[in-house]
Every structure is written in structure tokens, then in C-alpha cells.
Write a protein that holds these residues in place. Structure first.
Motif, PDB file in Angstrom:
ATOM      1  N   LYS A  53      -5.367 -13.730 -19.696  1.00  0.00           N
ATOM      2  CA  LYS A  53      -4.211 -12.957 -19.225  1.00  0.00           C
ATOM      3  C   LYS A  53      -4.624 -11.697 -18.459  1.00  0.00           C
ATOM      4  CE  LYS A  53      -0.903 -14.567 -22.641  1.00  0.00           C
ATOM      5  NZ  LYS A  53       0.016 -14.166 -23.710  1.00  0.00           N
ATOM      6  N   PHE A  54      -5.903 -11.598 -18.109  1.00  0.00           N
ATOM      7  CA  PHE A  54      -6.350 -10.446 -17.333  1.00  0.00           C
ATOM      8  C   PHE A  54      -5.734 -10.518 -15.932  1.00  0.00           C
ATOM      9  CE2 PHE A  54     -10.627  -9.291 -19.513  1.00  0.00           C
ATOM     10  CZ  PHE A  54      -9.987  -9.196 -20.728  1.00  0.00           C
ATOM     11  N   PRO A  55      -5.397  -9.368 -15.358  1.00  0.00           N
ATOM     12  CA  PRO A  55      -4.818  -9.362 -14.011  1.00  0.00           C
ATOM     13  C   PRO A  55      -5.815  -9.861 -12.964  1.00  0.00           C
ATOM     14  CG  PRO A  55      -4.675  -7.190 -15.045  1.00  0.00           C
ATOM     15  CD  PRO A  55      -5.507  -8.047 -15.930  1.00  0.00           C
ATOM     16  N   LEU A  56      -5.269 -10.198 -11.810  1.00  0.00           N
ATOM     17  CA  LEU A  56      -6.080 -10.684 -10.692  1.00  0.00           C
ATOM     18  C   LEU A  56      -6.265  -9.603  -9.644  1.00  0.00           C
ATOM     19  CD1 LEU A  56      -4.338 -14.141 -10.290  1.00  0.00           C
ATOM     20  CD2 LEU A  56      -6.634 -13.750 -11.167  1.00  0.00           C
ATOM     21  N   PRO A  67      -4.488 -13.954  -4.539  1.00  0.00           N
ATOM     22  CA  PRO A  67      -5.488 -13.603  -5.566  1.00  0.00           C
ATOM     23  C   PRO A  67      -6.900 -13.945  -5.083  1.00  0.00           C
ATOM     24  CG  PRO A  67      -3.838 -15.153  -6.428  1.00  0.00           C
ATOM     25  CD  PRO A  67      -3.614 -15.029  -4.971  1.00  0.00           C
ATOM     26  N   VAL A  68      -7.856 -13.053  -5.370  1.00  0.00           N
ATOM     27  CA  VAL A  68      -9.236 -13.316  -4.971  1.00  0.00           C
ATOM     28  C   VAL A  68     -10.201 -13.403  -6.144  1.00  0.00           C
ATOM     29  CG1 VAL A  68      -9.010 -12.405  -2.638  1.00  0.00           C
ATOM     30  CG2 VAL A  68      -9.656 -10.865  -4.469  1.00  0.00           C
ATOM     31  N   ARG A  69      -9.882 -12.792  -7.261  1.00  0.00           N
ATOM     32  CA  ARG A  69     -10.779 -12.835  -8.417  1.00  0.00           C
ATOM     33  C   ARG A  69     -10.072 -12.237  -9.625  1.00  0.00           C
ATOM     34  NH1 ARG A  69     -14.853 -14.534  -8.130  1.00  0.00           N
ATOM     35  NH2 ARG A  69     -15.875 -13.799  -6.280  1.00  0.00           N
ATOM     36  N   ARG A  70     -10.436 -12.722 -10.812  1.00  0.00           N
ATOM     37  CA  ARG A  70      -9.910 -12.156 -12.063  1.00  0.00           C
ATOM     38  C   ARG A  70     -10.829 -11.002 -12.481  1.00  0.00           C
ATOM     39  NH1 ARG A  70      -5.997 -13.901 -15.017  1.00  0.00           N
ATOM     40  NH2 ARG A  70      -6.044 -15.997 -14.160  1.00  0.00           N
ATOM     41  N   ILE A  71     -10.258  -9.951 -13.057  1.00  0.00           N
ATOM     42  CA  ILE A  71     -11.047  -8.806 -13.484  1.00  0.00           C
ATOM     43  C   ILE A  71     -11.674  -9.052 -14.849  1.00  0.00           C
ATOM     44  CG2 ILE A  71      -9.675  -7.169 -12.169  1.00  0.00           C
ATOM     45  CD1 ILE A  71      -8.476  -6.314 -14.949  1.00  0.00           C
ATOM     46  N   SER A  72     -12.526  -8.131 -15.255  1.00  0.00           N
ATOM     47  CA  SER A  72     -13.096  -8.147 -16.604  1.00  0.00           C
ATOM     48  C   SER A  72     -12.663  -6.866 -17.312  1.00  0.00           C
ATOM     49  CB  SER A  72     -14.623  -8.253 -16.533  1.00  0.00           C
ATOM     50  OG  SER A  72     -15.151  -7.111 -15.912  1.00  0.00           O
ATOM     51  N   THR A  73     -13.260  -6.573 -18.452  1.00  0.00           N
ATOM     52  CA  THR A  73     -12.839  -5.377 -19.206  1.00  0.00           C
ATOM     53  C   THR A  73     -13.331  -4.085 -18.570  1.00  0.00           C
ATOM     54  OG1 THR A  73     -14.738  -5.637 -20.671  1.00  0.00           O
ATOM     55  CG2 THR A  73     -12.648  -6.561 -21.416  1.00  0.00           C
ATOM     56  N   ILE A  74     -14.417  -4.138 -17.808  1.00  0.00           N
ATOM     57  CA  ILE A  74     -14.884  -2.978 -17.047  1.00  0.00           C
ATOM     58  C   ILE A  74     -14.562  -3.255 -15.581  1.00  0.00           C
ATOM     59  CG2 ILE A  74     -16.883  -1.612 -16.311  1.00  0.00           C
ATOM     60  CD1 ILE A  74     -16.289  -1.165 -19.230  1.00  0.00           C
ATOM     61  N   ASN A  85       0.814   1.797  -2.532  1.00  0.00           N
ATOM     62  CA  ASN A  85       1.923   0.949  -2.965  1.00  0.00           C
ATOM     63  C   ASN A  85       1.822   0.549  -4.446  1.00  0.00           C
ATOM     64  OD1 ASN A  85       4.345  -0.436  -2.438  1.00  0.00           O
ATOM     65  ND2 ASN A  85       3.269  -2.316  -1.937  1.00  0.00           N
ATOM     66  N   GLY A  86       1.276   1.440  -5.299  1.00  0.00           N
ATOM     67  CA  GLY A  86       1.146   1.146  -6.723  1.00  0.00           C
ATOM     68  C   GLY A  86      -0.077   0.314  -7.083  1.00  0.00           C
ATOM     69  N   PHE A  87      -0.984   0.124  -6.135  1.00  0.00           N
ATOM     70  CA  PHE A  87      -2.210  -0.641  -6.359  1.00  0.00           C
ATOM     71  C   PHE A  87      -3.409   0.264  -6.106  1.00  0.00           C
ATOM     72  CE2 PHE A  87       0.955  -3.787  -5.536  1.00  0.00           C
ATOM     73  CZ  PHE A  87       0.583  -4.908  -6.266  1.00  0.00           C
ATOM     74  N   VAL A  88      -4.501   0.008  -6.813  1.00  0.00           N
ATOM     75  CA  VAL A  88      -5.729   0.778  -6.653  1.00  0.00           C
ATOM     76  C   VAL A  88      -6.801  -0.149  -6.073  1.00  0.00           C
ATOM     77  CG1 VAL A  88      -6.494   0.357  -9.036  1.00  0.00           C
ATOM     78  CG2 VAL A  88      -7.336   2.351  -7.803  1.00  0.00           C
ATOM     79  N   LYS A  89      -7.618   0.392  -5.172  1.00  0.00           N
ATOM     80  CA  LYS A  89      -8.690  -0.394  -4.558  1.00  0.00           C
ATOM     81  C   LYS A  89      -9.801  -0.600  -5.583  1.00  0.00           C
ATOM     82  CE  LYS A  89     -11.651  -0.781  -0.556  1.00  0.00           C
ATOM     83  NZ  LYS A  89     -12.083  -0.174   0.701  1.00  0.00           N
ATOM     84  N   VAL A  90     -10.272  -1.848  -5.727  1.00  0.00           N
ATOM     85  CA  VAL A  90     -11.278  -2.196  -6.723  1.00  0.00           C
ATOM     86  C   VAL A  90     -12.371  -3.066  -6.099  1.00  0.00           C
ATOM     87  CG1 VAL A  90      -9.648  -2.079  -8.653  1.00  0.00           C
ATOM     88  CG2 VAL A  90     -10.022  -4.252  -7.491  1.00  0.00           C
ATOM     89  N   MET A  91     -13.454  -3.208  -6.860  1.00  0.00           N
ATOM     90  CA  MET A  91     -14.553  -4.083  -6.465  1.00  0.00           C
ATOM     91  C   MET A  91     -14.978  -4.883  -7.692  1.00  0.00           C
ATOM     92  SD  MET A  91     -18.276  -3.105  -4.819  1.00  0.00           S
ATOM     93  CE  MET A  91     -18.650  -1.940  -6.118  1.00  0.00           C
ATOM     94  N   SER A  92     -15.280  -6.166  -7.498  1.00  0.00           N
ATOM     95  CA  SER A  92     -15.740  -7.006  -8.616  1.00  0.00           C
ATOM     96  C   SER A  92     -17.258  -6.973  -8.688  1.00  0.00           C
ATOM     97  CB  SER A  92     -15.242  -8.440  -8.453  1.00  0.00           C
ATOM     98  OG  SER A  92     -15.924  -9.064  -7.384  1.00  0.00           O
ATOM     99  N   TYR A  93     -17.791  -7.585  -9.731  1.00  0.00           N
ATOM    100  CA  TYR A  93     -19.234  -7.581  -9.969  1.00  0.00           C
ATOM    101  C   TYR A  93     -20.045  -8.234  -8.851  1.00  0.00           C
ATOM    102  CZ  TYR A  93     -18.548 -12.417 -11.200  1.00  0.00           C
ATOM    103  OH  TYR A  93     -18.224 -13.745 -11.151  1.00  0.00           O
ATOM    104  N   ASP A  94     -19.395  -9.072  -8.017  1.00  0.00           N
ATOM    105  CA  ASP A  94     -20.126  -9.708  -6.913  1.00  0.00           C
ATOM    106  C   ASP A  94     -19.929  -8.974  -5.586  1.00  0.00           C
ATOM    107  OD1 ASP A  94     -17.549 -10.419  -6.214  1.00  0.00           O
ATOM    108  OD2 ASP A  94     -17.947 -12.566  -6.121  1.00  0.00           O
ATOM    109  N   GLY A  95     -19.248  -7.836  -5.624  1.00  0.00           N
ATOM    110  CA  GLY A  95     -19.043  -7.036  -4.420  1.00  0.00           C
ATOM    111  C   GLY A  95     -17.747  -7.314  -3.683  1.00  0.00           C
ATOM    112  N   THR A  96     -16.961  -8.272  -4.171  1.00  0.00           N
ATOM    113  CA  THR A  96     -15.668  -8.564  -3.555  1.00  0.00           C
ATOM    114  C   THR A  96     -14.741  -7.374  -3.779  1.00  0.00           C
ATOM    115  OG1 THR A  96     -15.910 -10.924  -3.999  1.00  0.00           O
ATOM    116  CG2 THR A  96     -13.679 -10.141  -3.580  1.00  0.00           C
TER     117      THR A  96
END
Length: 140
Positions: A53-56, A67-74, A85-96
Motif C-alpha cells: 500500500k506504499f504510494p507510487l 506511475p513510475v516506481r513504488r517508494i520504500s520506507t526511506i 501542486n501538493g506533490f514533492v519532487k523525489v528520487m528512488s534508489y535507482d536514480g529515477t
């Protein structure tokens, strides 16, 4: 006596090796670690175990984005935070990189309530790993 010789041998090997306890890899700047908002997203222990149920991470800061990737706890967020627009810019563990609902994240905290972050490093295989500041936890 054998235990003393064994421990002394390990200490000698570590002294002459290049083991220094420092993480390897190029430092990745412009992003900082935060945690998943467990209470705000009403995640159960089973949700935390499976991540189902983690967000995407989305490709744009809007609800109907791809959707491009599911997040983890960190989670790695742009630092200083980039919010649109209520969203924050993020990066995944692979650099996406992409966008995550702002309410899905919360600061990492120590047991005494103070906040902290991490150092991000890119490993030789391209993955980005975090090294939390001492005392931080995802459930504090």
C-alpha cells in the motif's frame, strides 16, 4: 588463550587492511532522506512488511500522472524541498526522479524528537544508498 590469539589476529589484519569503515561511492547532493508517513497513510504492520500500500512515484505533480516506481520506507526528496501542486519532487534508489504526494512523507526523527537526514552515495552498480545520521529511525 586461543580466543586472545584469534582476536589479536583479526585486529592485526584490520590494521593492515584498507578497511576504514567509510561508505564507498560518489556523494549524491541535492536530495535528503525523509520517512514514509506511516500514521498519515494509515499503514498497518502488514503494509510495512509487504510495501503493497506504499504510494507510487509519479512522472508529474498531478493525480492522474503515470506511475513510475513504488517508494520504500526511506524516501529521497529534493533538498531544499521542491513542492508543486501538493506533490514533492523525489528520487528512488535507482536514480529515477518523479513526484510524490506531499502528505506521504515526514521528517526522520531521533528518540528525543529532533530531526535529521542522511548522506546519499551512488554505488559502483549505480544504485543510490543512504547513510542515516546517528540515532535516526523511521518509526520515531
Amino acid at each position: 588463550m586461543k580466543a586472545v590469539v584469534f582476536v589479536s589476529s583479526i585486529v592485526a589484519l584490520l590494521t593492515f587492511s584498507e578497511a576504514d569503515g567509510q561508505p564507498e561511492g560518489e556523494i549524491v547532493s541535492g536530495f535528503q532522506c525523509v520517512g514514509i508517513n506511516i500514521k498519515g497513510l494509515q499503514l498497518s504492520q502488514d503494509d510495512l512488511r509487504t510495501g503493497a500500500k506504499f504510494p507510487l512515484i509519479l512522472d508529474a505533480p498531478r493525480d492522474n500522472a503515470k506511475p513510475v516506481r513504488r517508494i520504500s520506507t526511506i524516501i529521497y526528496i529534493a533538498w531544499p524541498p521542491v513542492i508543486e501542486n501538493g506533490f514533492v519532487k523525489v528520487m528512488s534508489y535507482d536514480g529515477t526522479t518523479g513526484w510524490l504526494e506531499q502528505n506521504a512523507v515526514r521528517p526522520l526523527r531521533r528518540a528525543d524528537g529532533t530531526t535529521g537526514g542522511c548522506t546519499l552515495r551512488r554505488r559502483s552498480d549505480g544504485l543510490i544508498m543512504f547513510h542515516l545520521e546517528p540515532g535516526l529511525g523511521i518509526n520515531n
